[in-house]
Design a protein around this motif. Structure first.
Motif, PDB file in Angstrom:
ATOM      1  N   VAL A 198       0.870  -1.182   0.000  1.00 39.29           N
ATOM      2  CA  VAL A 198       0.000   0.000   0.000  1.00 39.29           C
ATOM      3  C   VAL A 198       0.903   1.227   0.000  1.00 39.29           C
ATOM      4  O   VAL A 198       1.836   1.312   0.798  1.00 39.29           O
ATOM      5  CB  VAL A 198      -0.938   0.011   1.213  1.00 39.29           C
ATOM      6  CG1 VAL A 198      -1.818   1.254   1.181  1.00 39.29           C
ATOM      7  CG2 VAL A 198      -1.787  -1.240   1.255  1.00 39.29           C
ATOM      8  N   VAL A 199       0.648   2.144  -0.911  1.00 40.74           N
ATOM      9  CA  VAL A 199       1.435   3.374  -0.992  1.00 40.74           C
ATOM     10  C   VAL A 199       0.515   4.532  -0.619  1.00 40.74           C
ATOM     11  O   VAL A 199      -0.487   4.776  -1.287  1.00 40.74           O
ATOM     12  CB  VAL A 199       2.008   3.576  -2.413  1.00 40.74           C
ATOM     13  CG1 VAL A 199       2.824   4.862  -2.478  1.00 40.74           C
ATOM     14  CG2 VAL A 199       2.865   2.386  -2.821  1.00 40.74           C
ATOM     15  N   ASP A 200       0.863   5.212   0.460  1.00 36.41           N
ATOM     16  CA  ASP A 200       0.027   6.308   0.948  1.00 36.41           C
ATOM     17  C   ASP A 200       0.506   7.625   0.339  1.00 36.41           C
ATOM     18  O   ASP A 200       1.490   8.209   0.786  1.00 36.41           O
ATOM     19  CB  ASP A 200       0.109   6.348   2.478  1.00 36.41           C
ATOM     20  CG  ASP A 200      -0.907   7.300   3.074  1.00 36.41           C
ATOM     21  OD1 ASP A 200      -1.468   8.121   2.302  1.00 36.41           O
ATOM     22  OD2 ASP A 200      -1.151   7.223   4.294  1.00 36.41           O
ATOM     23  N   LEU A 201      -0.207   8.074  -0.670  1.00 33.41           N
ATOM     24  CA  LEU A 201       0.219   9.286  -1.385  1.00 33.41           C
ATOM     25  C   LEU A 201       0.122  10.530  -0.504  1.00 33.41           C
ATOM     26  O   LEU A 201       0.789  11.533  -0.755  1.00 33.41           O
ATOM     27  CB  LEU A 201      -0.615   9.477  -2.650  1.00 33.41           C
ATOM     28  CG  LEU A 201      -0.480   8.369  -3.703  1.00 33.41           C
ATOM     29  CD1 LEU A 201      -1.436   8.624  -4.867  1.00 33.41           C
ATOM     30  CD2 LEU A 201       0.939   8.274  -4.219  1.00 33.41           C
TER      31      LEU A 201
ATOM     32  N   GLU B  51      -9.558  -2.780   5.883  1.00 31.11           N
ATOM     33  CA  GLU B  51     -10.070  -1.559   6.513  1.00 31.11           C
ATOM     34  C   GLU B  51      -9.366  -0.326   5.966  1.00 31.11           C
ATOM     35  O   GLU B  51      -9.994   0.685   5.676  1.00 31.11           O
ATOM     36  CB  GLU B  51      -9.863  -1.617   8.030  1.00 31.11           C
ATOM     37  CG  GLU B  51     -10.992  -2.329   8.740  1.00 31.11           C
ATOM     38  CD  GLU B  51     -10.689  -2.547  10.218  1.00 31.11           C
ATOM     39  OE1 GLU B  51      -9.842  -1.821  10.779  1.00 31.11           O
ATOM     40  OE2 GLU B  51     -11.281  -3.492  10.786  1.00 31.11           O
ATOM     41  N   LEU B  52      -8.053  -0.446   5.811  1.00 28.27           N
ATOM     42  CA  LEU B  52      -7.263   0.675   5.315  1.00 28.27           C
ATOM     43  C   LEU B  52      -7.745   1.098   3.927  1.00 28.27           C
ATOM     44  O   LEU B  52      -7.965   2.285   3.659  1.00 28.27           O
ATOM     45  CB  LEU B  52      -5.791   0.252   5.252  1.00 28.27           C
ATOM     46  CG  LEU B  52      -4.748   1.327   5.017  1.00 28.27           C
ATOM     47  CD1 LEU B  52      -4.703   2.305   6.175  1.00 28.27           C
ATOM     48  CD2 LEU B  52      -3.372   0.690   4.829  1.00 28.27           C
ATOM     49  N   LEU B  53      -7.955   0.124   3.070  1.00 30.90           N
ATOM     50  CA  LEU B  53      -8.371   0.432   1.700  1.00 30.90           C
ATOM     51  C   LEU B  53      -9.787   0.996   1.683  1.00 30.90           C
ATOM     52  O   LEU B  53     -10.119   1.850   0.857  1.00 30.90           O
ATOM     53  CB  LEU B  53      -8.274  -0.814   0.818  1.00 30.90           C
ATOM     54  CG  LEU B  53      -6.865  -1.371   0.606  1.00 30.90           C
ATOM     55  CD1 LEU B  53      -6.916  -2.628  -0.244  1.00 30.90           C
ATOM     56  CD2 LEU B  53      -5.959  -0.338  -0.053  1.00 30.90           C
ATOM     57  N   LYS B  54     -10.608   0.521   2.618  1.00 26.12           N
ATOM     58  CA  LYS B  54     -11.997   0.972   2.675  1.00 26.12           C
ATOM     59  C   LYS B  54     -12.055   2.402   3.207  1.00 26.12           C
ATOM     60  O   LYS B  54     -12.662   3.284   2.596  1.00 26.12           O
ATOM     61  CB  LYS B  54     -12.783   0.023   3.575  1.00 26.12           C
ATOM     62  CG  LYS B  54     -14.263   0.007   3.299  1.00 26.12           C
ATOM     63  CD  LYS B  54     -14.868  -1.188   4.023  1.00 26.12           C
ATOM     64  CE  LYS B  54     -16.313  -0.952   4.373  1.00 26.12           C
ATOM     65  NZ  LYS B  54     -16.805  -2.018   5.258  1.00 26.12           N
ATOM     66  N   GLU B  55     -11.400   2.592   4.359  1.00 25.28           N
ATOM     67  CA  GLU B  55     -11.475   3.905   5.004  1.00 25.28           C
ATOM     68  C   GLU B  55     -10.803   4.990   4.188  1.00 25.28           C
ATOM     69  O   GLU B  55     -11.251   6.132   4.163  1.00 25.28           O
ATOM     70  CB  GLU B  55     -10.827   3.845   6.392  1.00 25.28           C
ATOM     71  CG  GLU B  55     -11.730   3.193   7.424  1.00 25.28           C
ATOM     72  CD  GLU B  55     -10.962   2.796   8.672  1.00 25.28           C
ATOM     73  OE1 GLU B  55      -9.822   3.280   8.851  1.00 25.28           O
ATOM     74  OE2 GLU B  55     -11.499   1.980   9.447  1.00 25.28           O
ATOM     75  N   ARG B  56      -9.699   4.628   3.543  1.00 27.65           N
ATOM     76  CA  ARG B  56      -8.924   5.653   2.843  1.00 27.65           C
ATOM     77  C   ARG B  56      -9.181   5.654   1.339  1.00 27.65           C
ATOM     78  O   ARG B  56      -8.428   6.274   0.582  1.00 27.65           O
ATOM     79  CB  ARG B  56      -7.434   5.449   3.124  1.00 27.65           C
ATOM     80  CG  ARG B  56      -7.030   5.611   4.594  1.00 27.65           C
ATOM     81  CD  ARG B  56      -6.922   7.092   5.002  1.00 27.65           C
ATOM     82  NE  ARG B  56      -6.176   7.868   4.035  1.00 27.65           N
ATOM     83  CZ  ARG B  56      -4.846   7.906   3.966  1.00 27.65           C
ATOM     84  NH1 ARG B  56      -4.129   7.249   4.840  1.00 27.65           N
ATOM     85  NH2 ARG B  56      -4.248   8.627   3.047  1.00 27.65           N
ATOM     86  N   SER B  57     -10.167   4.925   0.897  1.00 27.23           N
ATOM     87  CA  SER B  57     -10.513   4.858  -0.539  1.00 27.23           C
ATOM     88  C   SER B  57      -9.323   4.501  -1.410  1.00 27.23           C
ATOM     89  O   SER B  57      -8.913   5.261  -2.280  1.00 27.23           O
ATOM     90  CB  SER B  57     -11.078   6.206  -1.023  1.00 27.23           C
ATOM     91  OG  SER B  57     -12.201   6.553  -0.300  1.00 27.23           O
TER      92      SER B  57
ATOM     93  N   VAL C 162      -0.198  -3.554  -5.985  1.00 25.56           N
ATOM     94  CA  VAL C 162       0.140  -2.330  -5.270  1.00 25.56           C
ATOM     95  C   VAL C 162      -1.097  -1.437  -5.242  1.00 25.56           C
ATOM     96  O   VAL C 162      -1.689  -1.163  -6.283  1.00 25.56           O
ATOM     97  CB  VAL C 162       1.316  -1.596  -5.954  1.00 25.56           C
ATOM     98  CG1 VAL C 162       1.641  -0.297  -5.213  1.00 25.56           C
ATOM     99  CG2 VAL C 162       2.544  -2.495  -6.017  1.00 25.56           C
ATOM    100  N   TYR C 163      -1.476  -1.035  -4.020  1.00 22.32           N
ATOM    101  CA  TYR C 163      -2.638  -0.147  -3.854  1.00 22.32           C
ATOM    102  C   TYR C 163      -2.150   1.246  -3.486  1.00 22.32           C
ATOM    103  O   TYR C 163      -1.115   1.394  -2.840  1.00 22.32           O
ATOM    104  CB  TYR C 163      -3.547  -0.675  -2.753  1.00 22.32           C
ATOM    105  CG  TYR C 163      -4.308  -1.921  -3.161  1.00 22.32           C
ATOM    106  CD1 TYR C 163      -5.592  -1.846  -3.671  1.00 22.32           C
ATOM    107  CD2 TYR C 163      -3.708  -3.176  -3.050  1.00 22.32           C
ATOM    108  CE1 TYR C 163      -6.279  -2.985  -4.058  1.00 22.32           C
ATOM    109  CE2 TYR C 163      -4.382  -4.324  -3.437  1.00 22.32           C
ATOM    110  CZ  TYR C 163      -5.669  -4.223  -3.947  1.00 22.32           C
ATOM    111  OH  TYR C 163      -6.332  -5.350  -4.343  1.00 22.32           O
TER     112      TYR C 163
END
Lengths: 312, 437
Positions: A85-88, A262-268, A282-283
């Motif tokens: 997961v890459v948090d932009l 949860e991370l992908l759901k909450e943070r779209s 990679v998300y």
């Protein structure tokens, strides 16, 4: 909750060895342990479904790295599916990821495997930094077109290149929509360390081979040691999280573990060029509520360089 | 002189004159230079080319596509025209088959030149995976080469027998022709096998010819790249290939006619017919070009318009419009008029068409690669452009010279105009036989 996360993280790293131990002890050993309880002291082991069980210490043998005995770099780790997961929102183009990747993969060319793009969708939208690496697609277009099975998809989701097989046709580079593949146009001028040990596809760049293709390998050599990929651990801003999709957990460089779903759901969360149907591993989390100013990252931005020239 | 003897006298292979020798020497010099350049490439790697990670394919690949395209003419003239009962094409069949064989051989070699690891070429057979379009290409090119060689060879059998007799004063040459004629004596049984074999091969080669160029188009169309991601690509390539091949036939038949004084055999009628054929082919290709460029331009998605703007108005615009106008539109206009189909004007136009066809492949391959989905960043500025280096040009010219050398040598030892077929068509074979018997 925190405890849970820790547990799941530990689970991720230690599952392999425990599974191996359990397998070696086997049911016979467990039965035997019940027969003569006073035999020796007991040790606790956790089964794959999370049950703690006791096994006589005498029946437990240290297997060293044997958990991957017969580990085939072409097949990959069993019962794993790696995800990143890459948090932009956190990326400020510190480029420590790139530095670490370049160093540990002995990248000496002029095109890094991990690149941080300066992106802006349209004139009025905010610019942001976007790190890209091989997306380790589940439907990899590169693997589809390779004529000699030099680039391949493993059971754990990792896409690798066998530099001893690659014929250098570069069809995979043409097929990759993410431009993450890099060619060794000349004899790579790598340090001696790149040439130590026998060649294996799961540490790309060790060594790089003239006339063949290289790219991000998701660091199976680090995973094998229970560690995070170089970029993940090098990032000072916890942009990257890495984990196993089956465990639904990803861990960032600071050691925090998150529930992936949860991370992908909450943070779209989204994936790059989803419309192409490549199904990347990679998300990306959108660059909203950013912790850092975009301008800060511009200090490091070099449009024409991604690999620092070695000092002569 | 009896008409039959005159025919053989006219059509039997001739020794190189001074011009021929100079020509062969020139080709050899170009090929030697290319070999030296290739040695450099083999030694230092593809770094000696202008290609880099974005422009990852360049002139080698476009040259490869050109060779495959040219080779399709073998199937057009020898198979399609033969099967549709066209009589005038007989004197052109051997020329087109020779072009096809030379081009397809060089297509195969060119693709090896582009490889980063030519030393691992046999991996294609050792580890080949059928899902890769490259493997389809390997299979279909080898098949096409084989059928093309047979289609060149079978019609030569009676000619070889004729040449064996003709060169009886040169025992060594005669012996070779004799061996190659496979004891052809023209019996009923032989003729029947001969005719049905050629017919079978002519039928076989058409789908294979469509196959080679469709698969070549698919090397591009199977990727996501804007400019390549098109369902039009297969027929578009085929249509373009026939244009290039027909142009090549005109150019070569003009040169051969002049050098070997074949005016009695390759007449103005042949130029007129080839000119008409070329107009038709150009129009079909133009139609595919309209589809290929106009529809994406109408929609103008970001990716497509970045690519198309570069072609229409950007750095590639001069080349693009020269190729479209000079290589397609002007030929169509010029060839509509009977005067344009006279040998000399047609030769010039065909030369334009062939040159245009070569550059057309270049602008199909390169600009697309310079417009990837993600922006080009983190690489030297020079990587955003591509132009072949002098060494790359040398190697490319070497492949073109090799194709010409193969053709030159084949034309040196094979009758350019099929003797047996021409004699049969002119009805002078029987006469001769009854006289000698």
């Amino acid at each position: 909750m925190q405890e849970d996360k820790k547990k799941s993280r530990r689970k991720f790293f230690e599952l392999g060895i425990k599974f191996g131990l359990l397998a070696s002890v086997g049911t016979v050993a467990v039965a035997k342990a019940f027969d003569d309880e006073d035999n020796s002291e007991m040790v606790e082991l956790m089964s794959t479904d999370g049950h703690i069980m006791q096994v006589p210490a005498s029946e437990v043998h240290d297997m060293g790295h044997k958990q991957h005995d017969g580990y085939d770099p072409r097949v990959g780790f069993p019962d794993k599916k790696f995800v990143m997961v890459v948090d932009l929102a956190k990326c400020k183009n510190a480029l420590k990821c790139q530095e670490s990747c370049n160093k540990n993969h002995y990248i000496t060319g002029e095109n890094a495997w991990l690149k941080v793009y300066k992106m802006q969708e349209s004139e009025k939208t905010a610019p942001y930094f976007m790190p890209t690496l091989c997306q380790h697609c589940d439907k990899p277009p590169c693997v589809k077109v390779c004529p000699v099975d030099a680039t391949f998809k493993r059971q754990d989701g990792i896409v690798l290149i066998d530099n001893e097989r690659c014929i250098g046709c570069r069809f995979c580079m043409a097929a990759c929509p993410y431009s993450t593949r890099v060619f060794n146009w000349n004899e790579p001028d790598q340090p001696e360390a790149a040439h130590s040990g026998a060649y294996t596809p799961d540490h790309t760049g060790k060594p790089s081979v003239k006339g063949t293709v290289d790219k991000c390998d998701f660091c199976p050599h680090k995973i094998d040691m229970g560690e995070l990929p170089h970029c993940v651990s090098a990032c000072p801003n916890d942009v990257y999280s890495f984990g196993d999709i089956y465990e639904d957990a990803v861990t960032n460089g600071s050691g925090q573990t998150f529930k992936l779903s949860e991370l992908l759901k909450e943070r779209s969360g989204h994936r790059l060029l989803e419309g192409l149907g490549t199904e990347p591993s990679v998300y990306y989390l959108p660059p909203t509520e950013r912790l850092v100013e975009f301008e800060e990252g511009m200090e490091n931005y070099t449009e024409f360089q991604s690999v620092k020239k070695s000092e002569e | 002189m009896k008409p039959y003897d005159k025919l053989i006298q006219d059509l039997a292979p001739q020794k190189f004159g001074m011009r021929g020798k100079i020509w062969v020497a020139f080709l050899l010099v170009v090929i030697l230079a290319a070999l030296y350049a290739y040695y450099q490439q083999f030694d230092k790697g593809l770094i000696i080319t202008g290609m880099r990670d974005y422009a990852l394919w360049g002139v080698y690949i476009s040259n490869f596509v050109f060779f495959v395209a040219i080779s399709l003419v073998g199937s057009l003239v020898t198979a399609i025209l033969r099967l549709s009962g066209v009589k005038w094409s007989t004197p052109l069949t051997r020329i087109s088959e020779v072009i096809a064989v030379a081009a397809i051989i060089m297509a195969g070699l060119t693709i090896i030149i582009d490889m980063g690891r030519p030393d691992r070429i046999y991996y294609i057979f050792l580890h080949g995976r059928l899902q890769s379009p490259i493997i389809w290409d390997v299979l279909v090119i080898t098949t096409y080469l084989l059928i093309s060689i047979l289609l060149l060879y079978y019609p030569l059998l009676p000619d070889f027998a004729i040449l064996k007799k003709h060169f009886s004063n040169k025992p060594k040459l005669s012996k070779w022709y004799g061996k190659l004629s496979l004891k052809w004596s023209g019996t009923k049984k032989q003729t029947s096998i001969y005719n049905s074999s050629i017919k079978t091969l002519s039928v076989l080669i058409i789908p294979v010819a469509f196959g080679i160029h469709t698969v070549t188009a698919w090397l591009f169309a199977t990727t996501y790249r804007p400019g390549w991601d098109s369902t039009n690509f297969g027929p578009y390539f085929i249509a373009g290939a026939f244009v290039a091949g027909a142009g090549a036939v005109v150019v070569i038949m003009f040169v051969l006619r002049k050098i070997y004084h074949l005016e009695n055999y390759i007449t103005d009628l042949h130029f007129d017919k080839m000119g008409k054929l070329l107009v038709l082919l150009c129009l079909v290709y133009l139609y595919f070009n309209v589809n290929e460029y106009l529809i994406p331009a109408y929609k103008s998605t970001n990716e497509e318009s970045a690519h198309l703007e570069e072609l229409f108005f950007g750095g590639y615009a001069p080349l693009f419009w020269t190729v479209i106008i000079g290589g397609l539109i002007i030929p169509v206009i010029a060839l509509v008029f009977p005067k344009g189909r006279k040998p000399v004007p047609l030769f010039i136009i065909a030369l334009l068409v062939v040159l245009g066809a070569w550059w057309k492949r270049y602008i199909i391959v390169t600009p697309t690669l310079l417009h990837p989905f993600l922006p080009i960043q983190g690489v030297p500025e020079s990587w955003r452009h591509y132009f072949p280096t002098p060494l790359e040009w040398t190697i490319t010219f070497g492949t073109l010279a090799s194709a010409l050398l193969i053709m030159t040598l084949l034309f040196r030892y094979l009758p350019i105009i099929p003797i047996h077929e021409t004699a049969e068509e002119r009805g002078i074979l029987e006469q001769d036989k009854t006289e000698t018997l």
